[in-house]
Design an enzyme around this catalytic site. Sequence first.
Site, short mmCIF file in Angstrom:
data_model
loop_
_atom_site.label_atom_id
_atom_site.label_comp_id
_atom_site.label_asym_id
_atom_site.label_seq_id
_atom_site.Cartn_x
_atom_site.Cartn_y
_atom_site.Cartn_z
N GLU A 1 1.79 2.86 -7.12
CA GLU A 1 2.06 3.12 -5.71
C GLU A 1 3.04 4.28 -5.54
O GLU A 1 3.05 4.94 -4.50
CB GLU A 1 2.63 1.84 -5.06
CG GLU A 1 2.28 1.70 -3.59
CD GLU A 1 2.77 0.37 -2.99
OE1 GLU A 1 3.88 -0.06 -3.31
OE2 GLU A 1 2.01 -0.22 -2.20
N HIS B 1 -10.13 -8.86 -27.60
CA HIS B 1 -11.45 -9.48 -27.71
C HIS B 1 -12.32 -9.18 -26.50
O HIS B 1 -13.36 -9.79 -26.31
CB HIS B 1 -11.29 -10.99 -27.91
CG HIS B 1 -10.56 -11.31 -29.17
ND1 HIS B 1 -11.19 -11.73 -30.33
CD2 HIS B 1 -9.24 -11.24 -29.48
CE1 HIS B 1 -10.29 -11.91 -31.29
NE2 HIS B 1 -9.09 -11.62 -30.79
N LYS C 1 -5.86 -1.42 6.26
CA LYS C 1 -5.33 -2.30 7.31
C LYS C 1 -5.89 -1.90 8.66
O LYS C 1 -6.31 -2.76 9.44
CB LYS C 1 -3.79 -2.21 7.34
CG LYS C 1 -3.11 -2.79 6.13
CD LYS C 1 -1.61 -2.73 6.28
CE LYS C 1 -0.92 -2.99 4.96
NZ LYS C 1 0.50 -2.70 4.97
O1 PA5 Z 1 5.85 -1.87 -1.99
C1 PA5 Z 1 5.54 -2.04 -0.83
O2 PA5 Z 1 6.07 -1.40 0.08
C2 PA5 Z 1 4.49 -3.04 -0.44
O3 PA5 Z 1 3.94 -3.63 -1.56
C3 PA5 Z 1 5.11 -4.10 0.44
O4 PA5 Z 1 6.19 -4.68 -0.23
C4 PA5 Z 1 4.10 -5.16 0.80
O5 PA5 Z 1 3.05 -4.59 1.50
C5 PA5 Z 1 4.74 -6.25 1.64
O6 PA5 Z 1 5.29 -5.74 2.80
P1 PA5 Z 1 6.27 -6.61 3.67
O7 PA5 Z 1 7.45 -6.91 2.84
O8 PA5 Z 1 6.63 -5.76 4.86
O9 PA5 Z 1 5.52 -7.86 4.08
#
Ligand code: PA5
Length: 435
Positions: free
Chosen positions: A287, A308, A422
Site C-alpha cells: 500500500e 509443496h 468503494k
Molecule cells: O492503512 C490504511 O489506511 C487502511 O488499511 C485502513 O487502516 C483501513 O481501510 C481501515 O480504515 P479505518 O481505520 O478508517 O476503518
Amino acid sequence: MQKISLNIEKALGAITKAQIYAQAPQITACNKTLENGTGKGNDFLGWLHLPSSITEAEIADIQATANQLRSKCEVVVVVGIGGSYLGAKAVIDALSGSFDSLQNKKPVVVYAGHNIGEDYLYELSNYLKGKSFGIINISKSGTTTEPALAFRILKQQLEETLGKDEAKTRIVAVTDKARGALRTLADKEGYKTYIIPDNVGGRFSVLTPVGLLPIAIAGIDIKQLVAGATAMEADTASSVSFEENLSELYAATRNELYKSGKKIEILANFHPKLHFVSEWWKQLFGESEGKEHKGIFTASVDFTTDLHSMGQWIQEGERSIFETVISVAQPNYHVEVPCDEQDLDGLNFLAGQRVDHVNKMAELGTQQAHVDGGVPNIRIEIPELNAWYVGQLLYFFERACGISGYTLGVNPFDQPGVEAYKKNMFKLLNKPGYE
Ligand code: PA5
C-alpha cells in the site's frame, strides 16, 4: 540482548554489493528526509518516533483496560480491517500458543470486520451466544463498511444479551480524537476510547492503541514489544552508518533488485506463527509503494508448507522474483525425532535430532535451490520469537518502508487507489450521495 540481523550475501549475483553500496548516499538522504519531515506525506510521520515517545502511563492505561476486559470476558472480538487489524493479528499470532484458543485459554481473541462474509458473521454471532464477550472497535474513520457492519451486529447482540449499561463497559473504541462516526457514537454512549493519532496511518499504527490494546488483551507483554521497537528506532536513525543500518541496507537491496527487473518480493518464513506478519508486511509495503504505476508487488509464502505448492513456481517460473526469508534462530521449545523400531518411514537416521534442525536444513536447502534457480535471497534472522524481537522486526520494516518509498519517488503514506472499489460499491448499493 541480541538483535535481529540481515544477510544480503545471497542476493548478490543479479546485483553487486558495489551497486547496493553506491545507493548509500541516496538511501541515507531519504532516511534524513523522513527525520526532517520534508518529504511527501510528511503529515503522516507520527510512527517515526512513536516507540520512543510512548510513555509508561500510556502503557499502564492500555494494560489496565486490557486487564479489565480479560477479567470480564471469555471472548474479545477485535473489529477492524487493513491497518486497523493486521498489526494486532500479526503480533498475537506470532506470540501466542498455536492451540491456545482450543485450550480454554481466556480470553479468546477473535476478529470481525475484516471481511463482508454473511456466513462468517452468522457463525461468529452463534459462537458468541451464551459466552461472556467484549468488543474492541477499531476504525479511524468509523465509516469503513466492513467494521461498521460487523460492529452494528455485534453491538446489538451484546446489548440484547446484557443490557445497554453492562454492554457499554465491555466496548472500547479506538478511533480519531475528534472526527468520525465512531468518535460521535463513543462519546454519546460513553465508551472507553483510545485515540489513533492524526499523523499515523493505518498500516503504521501497530504500536498505537490500534495494535497495543488487542495485543495486551491476548496477554502479550506490550512493554517489551515497544522496548524492542524503541531499540530499533535508535538503530535505524540516519546517523547510523549505512552498513550497520538494517533498514537502509534492506531498502537499498530490494530497490536495486527492483531496478534489475525483480518486480516481485516474496516474504517467506519457516515458522507457522509468522503467517500474519507476512500479511501485515504485504499491506505495509504494497500500500505504501504500489502507486504511479510503480512498486514491488509484495507476496508471501509459508515454508515448508508452500514448498509443496508454490515451490515449483518459485524454482522454475518467470524470473521476476526475489525472496526475503524470515528465520527464527531458536525455537521456544524442544522436540526430538523419536526412534521407531520398525522405521518404515526411514526416519531413524534423524532419531535424537531436534525437529528444528530438520527445519533449518530445509531452509538451507531451499535457499541453495532458489539462489541456484535465479532467485536472489535476503535473509532476516530473529534470535527467538518473543515480544522484544517482534517489536524490533516491526519497526525495522516500517523504517525500511518509509526509506524505500522515498527512494522510489512516491508518497509512501497515502493510499488513493483504495477508494476506487468503494465508490463503485456504494453506487451499486444506492448509498445516498453516490448516485
Ligand atoms: O492503512 C490504511 O489506511 C487502511 O488499511 C485502513 O487502516 C483501513 O481501510 C481501515 O480504515 P479505518 O481505520 O478508517 O476503518
